[in-house]
Design a protein around this motif. Structure first.
Motif, PDB file in Angstrom:
ATOM      1  N   ALA A 149       1.722  31.643  -0.714  1.00  0.00           N
ATOM      2  CA  ALA A 149       2.190  31.143  -1.658  1.00  0.00           C
ATOM      3  C   ALA A 149       3.327  32.045  -2.116  1.00  0.00           C
ATOM      4  O   ALA A 149       4.494  31.714  -2.645  1.00  0.00           O
ATOM      5  CB  ALA A 149       1.264  31.182  -3.032  1.00  0.00           C
ATOM      6  N   ILE A 150       3.351  33.388  -1.756  1.00  0.00           N
ATOM      7  CA  ILE A 150       4.536  34.166  -2.405  1.00  0.00           C
ATOM      8  C   ILE A 150       5.818  34.046  -1.214  1.00  0.00           C
ATOM      9  O   ILE A 150       6.986  33.849  -1.644  1.00  0.00           O
ATOM     10  CB  ILE A 150       4.049  35.806  -2.258  1.00  0.00           C
ATOM     11  N   HIS A 151       5.187  33.811  -0.069  1.00  0.00           N
ATOM     12  CA  HIS A 151       6.400  33.386   1.107  1.00  0.00           C
ATOM     13  C   HIS A 151       7.067  32.231   0.811  1.00  0.00           C
ATOM     14  O   HIS A 151       8.412  32.075   0.788  1.00  0.00           O
ATOM     15  CB  HIS A 151       5.592  33.465   2.591  1.00  0.00           C
ATOM     16  N   GLN A 152       6.199  30.965  -0.004  1.00  0.00           N
ATOM     17  CA  GLN A 152       7.045  29.847  -0.075  1.00  0.00           C
ATOM     18  C   GLN A 152       7.950  30.066  -1.284  1.00  0.00           C
ATOM     19  O   GLN A 152       8.987  29.667  -1.486  1.00  0.00           O
ATOM     20  CB  GLN A 152       6.016  29.045  -0.520  1.00  0.00           C
ATOM     21  N   PHE A 153       7.269  31.051  -2.297  1.00  0.00           N
ATOM     22  CA  PHE A 153       8.301  31.376  -3.440  1.00  0.00           C
ATOM     23  C   PHE A 153       9.685  31.916  -3.084  1.00  0.00           C
ATOM     24  O   PHE A 153      10.808  31.654  -3.604  1.00  0.00           O
ATOM     25  CB  PHE A 153       7.387  32.325  -4.385  1.00  0.00           C
ATOM     26  N   ARG A 154       9.431  32.777  -2.120  1.00  0.00           N
ATOM     27  CA  ARG A 154      10.682  33.509  -1.631  1.00  0.00           C
ATOM     28  C   ARG A 154      11.727  32.620  -1.016  1.00  0.00           C
ATOM     29  O   ARG A 154      12.858  32.854  -1.133  1.00  0.00           O
ATOM     30  CB  ARG A 154      10.298  34.774  -0.696  1.00  0.00           C
ATOM     31  N   SER A 155      11.075  31.874  -0.254  1.00  0.00           N
ATOM     32  CA  SER A 155      11.942  30.899   0.455  1.00  0.00           C
ATOM     33  C   SER A 155      12.606  29.815  -0.321  1.00  0.00           C
ATOM     34  O   SER A 155      13.705  29.503  -0.086  1.00  0.00           O
ATOM     35  CB  SER A 155      11.272  30.200   1.961  1.00  0.00           C
ATOM     36  N   MET A 156      11.858  29.205  -1.166  1.00  0.00           N
ATOM     37  CA  MET A 156      12.214  28.221  -2.054  1.00  0.00           C
ATOM     38  C   MET A 156      13.003  28.426  -3.179  1.00  0.00           C
ATOM     39  O   MET A 156      13.806  28.105  -3.438  1.00  0.00           O
ATOM     40  CB  MET A 156      11.056  27.113  -2.593  1.00  0.00           C
ATOM     41  N   ILE A 157      12.856  29.634  -3.916  1.00  0.00           N
ATOM     42  CA  ILE A 157      13.306  30.105  -5.162  1.00  0.00           C
ATOM     43  C   ILE A 157      14.165  31.461  -4.888  1.00  0.00           C
ATOM     44  O   ILE A 157      15.558  31.396  -5.403  1.00  0.00           O
ATOM     45  CB  ILE A 157      12.140  30.164  -6.091  1.00  0.00           C
ATOM     46  N   ALA A 158      13.580  32.300  -4.430  1.00  0.00           N
ATOM     47  CA  ALA A 158      14.217  33.875  -4.662  1.00  0.00           C
ATOM     48  C   ALA A 158      15.418  33.850  -3.658  1.00  0.00           C
ATOM     49  O   ALA A 158      16.360  34.652  -3.905  1.00  0.00           O
ATOM     50  CB  ALA A 158      13.156  34.889  -4.270  1.00  0.00           C
ATOM     51  N   THR A 159      15.287  32.989  -2.421  1.00  0.00           N
ATOM     52  CA  THR A 159      16.480  33.169  -1.771  1.00  0.00           C
ATOM     53  C   THR A 159      17.726  32.573  -2.255  1.00  0.00           C
ATOM     54  O   THR A 159      18.827  33.139  -2.109  1.00  0.00           O
ATOM     55  CB  THR A 159      16.073  32.220  -0.396  1.00  0.00           C
ATOM     56  N   VAL A 160      17.424  31.548  -3.172  1.00  0.00           N
ATOM     57  CA  VAL A 160      18.777  30.834  -3.767  1.00  0.00           C
ATOM     58  C   VAL A 160      19.045  31.835  -5.085  1.00  0.00           C
ATOM     59  O   VAL A 160      20.325  32.052  -5.158  1.00  0.00           O
ATOM     60  CB  VAL A 160      18.371  29.391  -4.028  1.00  0.00           C
ATOM     61  N   LEU A 161      18.083  31.885  -5.861  1.00  0.00           N
ATOM     62  CA  LEU A 161      18.433  32.542  -7.154  1.00  0.00           C
ATOM     63  C   LEU A 161      18.498  34.056  -7.155  1.00  0.00           C
ATOM     64  O   LEU A 161      19.140  34.569  -8.178  1.00  0.00           O
ATOM     65  CB  LEU A 161      17.342  32.310  -8.132  1.00  0.00           C
ATOM     66  N   LEU A 162      17.924  34.636  -6.186  1.00  0.00           N
ATOM     67  CA  LEU A 162      17.983  36.246  -6.161  1.00  0.00           C
ATOM     68  C   LEU A 162      18.597  36.598  -4.883  1.00  0.00           C
ATOM     69  O   LEU A 162      18.394  37.880  -4.415  1.00  0.00           O
ATOM     70  CB  LEU A 162      16.568  36.763  -6.253  1.00  0.00           C
ATOM     71  N   GLN A 163      19.389  35.765  -4.190  1.00  0.00           N
ATOM     72  CA  GLN A 163      20.180  36.043  -2.757  1.00  0.00           C
ATOM     73  C   GLN A 163      19.363  36.764  -1.900  1.00  0.00           C
ATOM     74  O   GLN A 163      19.520  37.728  -1.383  1.00  0.00           O
ATOM     75  CB  GLN A 163      21.365  37.247  -3.354  1.00  0.00           C
ATOM     76  N   GLY A 164      17.761  36.427  -1.602  1.00  0.00           N
ATOM     77  CA  GLY A 164      17.008  36.907  -0.738  1.00  0.00           C
ATOM     78  C   GLY A 164      16.532  38.184  -0.961  1.00  0.00           C
ATOM     79  O   GLY A 164      16.162  38.592   0.185  1.00  0.00           O
ATOM     80  N   LYS A 165      16.317  38.678  -2.016  1.00  0.00           N
ATOM     81  CA  LYS A 165      15.744  39.829  -2.324  1.00  0.00           C
ATOM     82  C   LYS A 165      14.052  40.007  -1.804  1.00  0.00           C
ATOM     83  O   LYS A 165      13.633  38.870  -1.966  1.00  0.00           O
ATOM     84  CB  LYS A 165      15.656  40.131  -3.880  1.00  0.00           C
ATOM     85  N   GLN A 175      10.449  20.210  -7.143  1.00  0.00           N
ATOM     86  CA  GLN A 175       9.323  20.859  -6.089  1.00  0.00           C
ATOM     87  C   GLN A 175       8.890  22.351  -6.312  1.00  0.00           C
ATOM     88  O   GLN A 175       8.079  23.029  -6.272  1.00  0.00           O
ATOM     89  CB  GLN A 175       9.634  20.332  -4.511  1.00  0.00           C
ATOM     90  N   ALA A 176      10.358  22.993  -6.358  1.00  0.00           N
ATOM     91  CA  ALA A 176      10.452  24.360  -6.478  1.00  0.00           C
ATOM     92  C   ALA A 176       9.535  24.778  -8.011  1.00  0.00           C
ATOM     93  O   ALA A 176       8.928  25.601  -8.123  1.00  0.00           O
ATOM     94  CB  ALA A 176      11.825  25.018  -6.563  1.00  0.00           C
ATOM     95  N   TYR A 177      10.059  23.964  -8.947  1.00  0.00           N
ATOM     96  CA  TYR A 177       9.389  24.236 -10.261  1.00  0.00           C
ATOM     97  C   TYR A 177       7.835  24.140 -10.145  1.00  0.00           C
ATOM     98  O   TYR A 177       7.114  24.996 -10.814  1.00  0.00           O
ATOM     99  CB  TYR A 177      10.029  23.151 -11.343  1.00  0.00           C
ATOM    100  N   ASN A 178       7.434  23.300  -9.637  1.00  0.00           N
ATOM    101  CA  ASN A 178       5.994  22.980  -9.420  1.00  0.00           C
ATOM    102  C   ASN A 178       5.331  24.405  -8.952  1.00  0.00           C
ATOM    103  O   ASN A 178       4.171  24.585  -9.271  1.00  0.00           O
ATOM    104  CB  ASN A 178       5.619  21.739  -8.817  1.00  0.00           C
ATOM    105  N   HIS A 179       5.934  24.520  -7.696  1.00  0.00           N
ATOM    106  CA  HIS A 179       5.467  26.019  -7.068  1.00  0.00           C
ATOM    107  C   HIS A 179       5.495  27.112  -7.960  1.00  0.00           C
ATOM    108  O   HIS A 179       4.520  27.963  -8.033  1.00  0.00           O
ATOM    109  CB  HIS A 179       6.193  26.166  -5.874  1.00  0.00           C
ATOM    110  N   GLU A 196      13.821  40.157 -13.569  1.00  0.00           N
ATOM    111  CA  GLU A 196      14.164  38.982 -12.803  1.00  0.00           C
ATOM    112  C   GLU A 196      13.219  37.837 -12.803  1.00  0.00           C
ATOM    113  O   GLU A 196      13.558  36.732 -12.666  1.00  0.00           O
ATOM    114  CB  GLU A 196      14.220  39.631 -11.246  1.00  0.00           C
ATOM    115  N   TRP A 197      12.137  38.231 -12.895  1.00  0.00           N
ATOM    116  CA  TRP A 197      10.917  37.141 -13.072  1.00  0.00           C
ATOM    117  C   TRP A 197      11.045  36.260 -14.375  1.00  0.00           C
ATOM    118  O   TRP A 197      11.180  34.833 -14.140  1.00  0.00           O
ATOM    119  CB  TRP A 197       9.477  37.734 -12.776  1.00  0.00           C
TER     120      TRP A 197
END
Length: 726
Positions: free
Chosen positions: A313-329, A232-236, A336-337
């Motif tokens: 879309a960016i908020h979903q990216f932050r909650s689904m991906i950045a929070t885990v892979l970038l420690q919530g930056k 799901q994260a990859y599709n987003h 980093e992208w």
């Protein structure tokens, strides 16, 4: 034996053949079962046809397909001979074939041979399955209806098993899963099922899917960086990738050229275009703007300062991906992208190499259960059990072939060896498609056109008057093209574009439109009047041209007189210049030439009339007849020879036949193929047409004028006035 071997080893036997002269050719008579038994001995050069197509013939195509053993769409002499030898070998009396009976009596089977006993036993099984065990006959519609024959049986020898074949719930479930995931195939009883090929394909897909999932499980941390949420994260990530890539490229361009920053950012003019609108309806326009403010080396914000169309879309990216892979930056750099893309790369590669997708709807647990328990082997065992009856099923097919040959084989011979049906009044050949009604006549010689280019090449060699029609069956919008031969009547009212009606052999009516005409003589009577018709048409055409030209001149003159046309410089110049002087000498010469021509014509007419009137009275009709023969004789002679040589063979050759002898349509036979409109016998006719102009009798007036003209000509001739020269 191959076709070539058959022709090379074909020998003339001792059988005495009878021949008849039909259509200008000597054709063999097939009068008895003995003739059929010896058909292989008949010299192929004496057959009317060497081959014919399987399609577009008025005979059961299922029978022709059985005769066409090499499945090339053509039936040739060796295949016909092989079919006749087989069917005559399994019948007690080959003469039964000459009846062309639709009902086949089981008592006709020769049970003195092993094959005959097998056919008789199988025929009785078919009758029993059809519920007519006490009857002693079968028809083609019954032997070819496999759904009814096998309706009460689980196994029928075709290697297909259905739900009725399964014995346990597990087998039934697997069978249904194969049909749902792969496909189904129709069993002989008409129900859907599966064969061994479908079972093997399903098992192979299950194994591939299992291997694909195994790869993920063995490299789970690498392939699934976000665990079960990875897909799901990859599709987003893919949904916003191009827009984020665009943002970082703009930032790099801004670093390359400071002056480009303003251009790369949102221009004021673009915003002004939508400020006076309801912005909630302009989200597509806003989405086209940059995802965030452009600046040299600026990271992408994930919380504030984001294009409103991309905030969610960016908020979903932050909650689904950045929070885990970038420690919530709350913002990410271009590097980093790119790292996020690299972490998704193993998952993307694994998905790109997906295998066994057909089995995926079942889920990996069910797939592994099927593979571990070897459930498919149970279906394979059922399929093998069904195939054990293959020979019995083939026997049923042989009975169907026997019943078909019993009904159709002699009809094929009459249209292949002898063309007997074509030359028999009241019977239509298998290549005659139906009847065309046009211009108060019906044409029985109608053939379907399967290859128009070939007809364009061959049709002219037939010597017949041909009409090509495009036909449409209104009930189904089915279309076809036919060619009809006109062999009687006249052609004065026939032209391209004329509509007609075509009735096929089933009695269905088709709308027909003439699209092409190939002209040839139809009859000697029509050829006699042909020169006069041509002269009449020529005069009519010239008169029409003259009238049209005169009408155009009058119309243009009237138009010019009532239209105020500005005077041009050329007109002014023409007014100033005097007209050229009248050339008297030239016109004197023209009038002299006209006078000489009129004089010559008058002299010729005077000589002809004088010579005619100088004849003895009984010679005058002979002279008139001679004049008519001079005019019409050549046309009649040409028509006579052409009508004697009209040949159907070129039309059949264009349709895929290989005709070995001429198929002549002479004058007498042609008259039987085209029927003219005739009043019923004893019909009463009222000649008092209310719409006919009432006038004085014409015949007395014409007779009186003829007598007066004759007297005047006689007097002038006697006084030698007719010998004057102008």
């Amino acid at each position: 034996m191959s076709h070539i071997d058959f022709l090379l080893h074909q020998k003339q036997g001792s059988h005495i053949w009878n021949f008849s002269t039909v259509g200008g050719e000597k054709r063999v008579n097939l009068d008895s079962g003995t003739d059929l038994l010896h058909l292989a001995e008949l010299d192929p050069k004496l057959w009317t046809a060497l081959s014919c197509p399987v399609n577009n013939l008025e005979i059961d195509k299922g029978t022709l397909d059985l005769i066409d053993t090499d499945n090339d769409g053509q039936i040739r002499i060796p295949e016909v001979v092989a079919a006749v030898q087989w069917v005559t070998g399994v019948l007690k009396d080959p003469g039964e074939l000459l009846k062309e009976a639709a009902t086949f009596p089981l008592s006709a089977i020769n049970d003195g041979t092993d094959e005959g006993r097998m056919l008789l036993e199988t025929a009785r099984i078919i009758a029993k399955n059809l519920g007519k065990a006490h009857e002693n006959s079968l028809e083609v519609g019954e032997t070819s209806d496999t759904e009814k024959i096998y309706a009460g049986t689980k196994f029928n020898g075709d290697g297909v098993i259905t739900e009725d074949t399964t014995t346990t719930a597990e087998e039934l479930q697997l069978l249904q899963e194969i049909m749902a995931c792969v496909a189904s195939i129709k069993d002989r009883n008409g129900k859907p099922g599966v064969n061994q090929e479908l079972v093997d394909l399903f098992v192979a897909q299950c194994e591939q899917y299992d291997g694909w999932i195994d790869k993920r499980d063995n490299e789970y941390q690498v392939i699934m960086p976000l665990g079960g949420e990875t897909e799901q994260a990859y599709n987003h990530y893919c949904s916003i990738r191009s827009k984020v890539d665009d943002y970082f490229i703009r930032c790099r361009l801004a670093a390359f050229d400071d002056q480009a920053t303003e251009v790369l950012n949102l221009q004021t003019a673009r915003v002004e275009l939508i400020t006076d609108k309801d912005l909630s309806t302009c989200m597509d326009d806003i989405a086209a703007y940059p995802i965030a403010k452009i600046a040299a080396g600026r990271p992408l914000p994930l919380t504030n300062g984001i294009n409103p169309a991309w905030e969610k879309a960016i908020h979903q990216f932050r909650s689904m991906i950045a929070t885990v892979l970038l420690q919530g930056k709350e913002e990410i750099t271009e590097q980093e992208w790119e790292n996020i893309g690299n972490q998704f790369a193993p998952f993307a590669g694994w998905m790109a190499n997906k295998q066994g997708a057909i089995a995926e709807p079942l889920g990996i647990a069910r797939v592994r259960e099927i593979l571990s328990t070897k459930m498919a082997d149970k279906l394979t065992a059922l399929i093998l059990k069904d195939k054990e009856l293959e020979q019995e099923a083939n026997n049923i097919m042989q009975v169907d072939k026997l019943v078909r040959y019993h009904r159709d084989i002699f009809r094929l011979l009459k249209n292949f060896v002898t063309f007997y049906d074509f030359y028999t009044p009241g019977i239509k050949a298998i290549f005659q498609a139906g009847t065309l009604y046009i211009d108060q006549r019906s044409c029985d010689l109608c053939v379907k056109v399967s290859d128009m280019p070939k007809h364009a090449t061959n049709a002219s060699f037939s010597g017949m008057y041909l009409i090509y029609c495009d036909c449409v069956l209104r009930s189904t919008n089915e279309k076809m093209t036919i060619v009809a031969a006109l062999t009687n009547g006249d052609v004065n009212n026939l032209n391209v574009g004329r509509n007609a009606l075509f009735y096929d052999r089933r009695g269905l009516d088709w709308d027909a439109t003439v699209v092409k005409i190939i002209e040839n003589p139809i009859s000697i009577r029509q050829a006699f009047f042909s020169p006069y018709n041509k002269v009449s048409k020529f005069i009519e055409t010239q008169v029409n041209k003259f009238a049209s030209s005169a009408d155009e001149k009058v119309s243009s003159g009237l138009t010019k007189s009532v239209t105020d046309i500005p005077v041009k410089e050329e007109d002014e110049k023409a007014k100033k210049e005097p007209p050229p002087p009248f050339d008297v000498g030239k016109f004197v010469g023209i009038f002299a030439a006209i006078g000489l021509a009129v004089g010559a014509i008058g002299t010729a007419l005077a000589s002809v009339v004088g010579g005619f009137l100088g004849l003895v009275w009984w010679k005058m009709p002979i002279a008139i007849a001679g004049l008519l023969l001079v005019i019409s004789g050549p046309s009649m002679i040409i028509a006579f020879f052409k009508l004697r040589k009209r040949n159907l063979a070129p039309l059949l050759d264009a349709n895929g036949w290989a005709i070995n002898a001429r198929v002549i349509v002479n004058i007498q036979f042609g008259n039987a193929l085209t029927h003219l409109a005739e009043l019923p016998k004893g019909a009463k006719i009222n000649f008092n047409d209310p719409f006919t102009k009432k006038s004085r009798p014409v015949l007395p007036v014409v007779l009186f004028l003829s007598i007066v003209a004759g007297i005047i000509i006689y007097v002038l001739w006697k006084n030698k006035f007719m010998s004057l020269h102008f």
